[in-house]
Structures are given as C-alpha cells and as structure tokens.
Design a protein around this motif. Structure first.
Motif, short mmCIF file in Angstrom:
data_model
loop_
_atom_site.label_atom_id
_atom_site.label_comp_id
_atom_site.label_asym_id
_atom_site.label_seq_id
_atom_site.Cartn_x
_atom_site.Cartn_y
_atom_site.Cartn_z
N THR A 91 0.82 -1.21 0.00
CA THR A 91 0.00 0.00 0.00
C THR A 91 0.86 1.26 0.00
N LEU A 92 1.99 1.20 0.70
CA LEU A 92 2.83 2.40 0.87
C LEU A 92 3.73 2.68 -0.33
N LYS A 93 4.13 1.66 -1.05
CA LYS A 93 5.09 1.86 -2.15
C LYS A 93 4.62 2.89 -3.18
N PRO A 94 3.36 2.82 -3.67
CA PRO A 94 2.92 3.83 -4.64
C PRO A 94 2.89 5.25 -4.06
N VAL A 95 2.61 5.34 -2.76
CA VAL A 95 2.59 6.66 -2.11
C VAL A 95 4.00 7.24 -2.07
N ILE A 96 4.97 6.40 -1.69
CA ILE A 96 6.36 6.86 -1.61
C ILE A 96 6.89 7.19 -3.00
N ALA A 97 6.43 6.43 -4.00
CA ALA A 97 6.88 6.66 -5.38
C ALA A 97 6.46 8.05 -5.88
N LEU A 98 5.42 8.61 -5.32
CA LEU A 98 4.99 9.97 -5.70
C LEU A 98 6.03 11.01 -5.31
N ASN A 99 6.84 10.65 -4.29
CA ASN A 99 7.90 11.53 -3.79
C ASN A 99 7.35 12.90 -3.39
N ASP A 100 6.17 12.87 -2.78
CA ASP A 100 5.54 14.09 -2.31
C ASP A 100 6.05 14.40 -0.90
N HIS A 101 6.62 15.58 -0.74
CA HIS A 101 7.25 15.94 0.54
C HIS A 101 6.26 15.89 1.70
N ILE A 102 5.01 16.25 1.43
CA ILE A 102 4.00 16.27 2.50
C ILE A 102 3.66 14.85 2.95
N TYR A 103 3.37 13.97 1.98
CA TYR A 103 2.92 12.62 2.32
C TYR A 103 4.06 11.72 2.79
N ASN A 104 5.27 11.95 2.28
CA ASN A 104 6.39 11.08 2.66
C ASN A 104 6.77 11.18 4.12
N GLU A 105 6.40 12.28 4.75
CA GLU A 105 6.70 12.44 6.18
C GLU A 105 6.10 11.27 6.98
N ASP A 106 4.87 10.88 6.64
CA ASP A 106 4.22 9.74 7.30
C ASP A 106 4.53 8.43 6.59
N ALA A 107 4.50 8.46 5.26
CA ALA A 107 4.64 7.22 4.49
C ALA A 107 5.97 6.52 4.77
N LEU A 108 7.07 7.28 4.80
CA LEU A 108 8.37 6.69 5.04
C LEU A 108 8.49 6.13 6.45
#
Length: 318
Positions: free
Chosen positions: A195-212
């Motif tokens: 579930t998280l891989k596509p979110v991290i692939a977006l490389n969005d600074h806002i979402y990666n704070e939680d996703a990573l």
C-alpha cells in the motif's frame, strides 16, 4: 404617451414597494442575528435549557447552524443520541463548510460516548438514502474512525476502500495512508508495504513524512533492516523537524549497530542525546557507554575501517 406614463407609474410603484419592504428585511436580519447570538451566549454559559427553549421556538425553519446549536445543547445535557441526531442533520443540511467540519467532529465525540453497536447503527441510519457523495463521505469517515477507536481496523479499512472505490473523494493518498496504518496495527506488514510503495513513489514531501515512517515500521517488523534503515535515512535528511525525530534517531542508532557500524551508531546516539530531556539523556548515555565498551576491543576498531572511504576535494584546473 399614455403607455409611457403607465410604465413610469409601474416603475415608481415598484420602487416605493421596495423601499417599504427594505426596513422589514433589515429588522428580520437583526432579529435573527440577535437570536443566534443569544443562543450562543446561553451555550457558552452552560444554560442548556434556556438555549433549547429559544432553539425550539426557531426550529420551524431549521438551518445547519440551528441543528448544530441544538446538538451542542443536547450534548451539554448528556443526551448523546439526541445530540448525534442533530449534528448529523447539520451535516446533511450543511450550507457552510466550516459548520459541516465542526458538526462532523462533534458527531464523532458524542458517538464515542455511546455503545459501539449503537453508534454504528445510528451512522447507518443517517447514511440511508444520502445521494450526495460529499455528504456521504463525511459519514463514512466518521464510521471508519469509530471502528478505529474500537480497534476494529479491518472493518475501518473496508470503509476506506468504499470511499476510494465508490465515491468521488479526491484526496486518495491520505486515505491510503490510513489504510496502511491499520494494516500495521493488524500486523499485516506485507500488505502495508504494498500500500505504501505507490505513495512513496509519488515523492511528495507532505505525504512522505508519514509514508516513510510507516514504511520503516513495516520493514523493520519483517526484519528487512536494510530497507528500514534507508527509509529512516531519508526521513533524517529530508525532515529534520519531523514530529517523530526521537524515534528516527533511536532507530538509526539501533540499525547501524545491527550492521556493526558502531561509530555511526554512536553518532546517532549523540544526536539523540542532544535533543533529549534530562531524564532521557541518562538512558541514552548508558547506550553510548555500552557502545564505547564494544568499540574498545581491537576487533571492532579494525572492522570500522571497511565502512569509511576518504572523500578528497578535486583540485581546480589551473
């Protein structure tokens, strides 16, 4: 000429009528504003019965605000179900986004004071027949959050999947993050990673704070320490003010020690110590002292060199 006079007369009559009506509308507006302020005053003073008295006199033509105020009054009287009904009506009839958001928050608060099955039953009744996607989505979010509060994470994820697949809700990434969080609570780490891989692939600074950070937890739990360390290093370098910076530094210190990179581990413990409270500093110092004992052996001192490579500055061509 006769027709021109008639047109002027009609226009003049319209102006007179408008002038006569204007004071009535202004007075009506003043009365409504006064009544709203009076209700808000009684609510602020915890005079819930008086607030309800004035509310009942105005509910012939209810608005999202009046439903919200009535919900507040009933909440004050600990009539949780009655309050929930009115907050729900405020959401359904909402004309103002801020009132809808406030009503949604209050609805969740009062539903959590009721037995879980009662809350779920009420939410189902509120959603019955709602055709507006925006309104339905608000209730679905509350339902998912009620499930989460009762640790029913699988049921919560079913609701989130409904939001993603059956509504036109656009903010999909935050929903995916909530699904991943619940998967971690369910110890379904493999699916959390998927579930998280596509979110991290977006490389969005806002979402990666939680996703990573969630990615680190899932991979660490599966003992994939290399991937877990990479996630933490990205957080350390990209988010120096991360709200979980203590956990990030502690995790890096532990993971580098697992690789026998003791000097790097020591470095991150020193970083952790510099931002710790006085009580925490004592605990971190014990970890540093333990590392010093390990580093003191000739074998570990020798091993550290294989992790370091000199980086020389290139000479500028003359």
């Amino acid at each position: 000429m006769k027709y021109l006079f008639l047109i002027v007369l009609i226009c003049f009559s319209g102006i007179l009528l408008l002038a006569q009506q204007q004071p009535v509308n202004t007075q009506l507006s003043i009365n409504v504003d006064y009544l709203y302020e009076l209700i808000k005053f009684y609510l602020a003073e915890n005079e819930f019965d008086l607030a309800l008295t004035y509310l009942d006199s105005t509910m012939a033509h209810p608005t999202d605000s009046l439903y919200y105020f009535k919900g507040e009054a009933l909440k004050g009287k600990k009539d949780w179900e009655g309050a929930a009904d009115n907050f729900a009506r405020s959401i359904i009839t909402h004309r103002h986004l801020d009132i809808m958001k406030a009503a949604k928050k209050k609805l969740k608060e009062v539903l959590l004071l009721l037995p879980p099955m009662k809350s779920i039953s009420l939410l189902s009744s509120y959603m019955n027949g709602i055709k507006n996607d925006e309104t339905l989505t608000q209730f679905l979010f509350v339902l998912a959050e009620i499930y989460e509060e009762n640790q029913l994470f699988e049921e919560a994820n079913d609701v989130y999947q409904t939001i993603l697949k059956e509504t036109d809700y656009r903010e999909k990434v935050p929903v995916e993050l909530r699904i991943a969080t619940n998967l971690i609570f369910l110890k379904n780490f493999e699916q959390a990673i998927v579930t998280l891989k596509p979110v991290i692939a977006l490389n969005d600074h806002i979402y990666n704070e939680d996703a990573l950070f969630f990615y680190y937890i899932a991979n660490y739990s599966l003992e994939d320490y290399k991937t877990a360390k990479e996630a933490l290093l990205r957080l350390y370098q990209g988010y120096p003010d991360h709200p979980k910076i203590i956990e990030i530094l502690k995790g890096l210190a532990e993971l580098f020690e697992k690789e026998n990179q003791l000097l790097m581990s020591w470095y991150f413990y020193q970083e952790l110590k510099s931002i710790s409270s006085e009580a925490q500093k004592f605990i971190v110092q014990k970890e540093i002292d333990r590392l010093k004992l390990r580093i003191g052996s000739e074998k570990f001192i020798t091993d550290q060199f294989k992790y370091f490579k000199p980086k020389f500055e290139k000479k500028k061509s003359e």
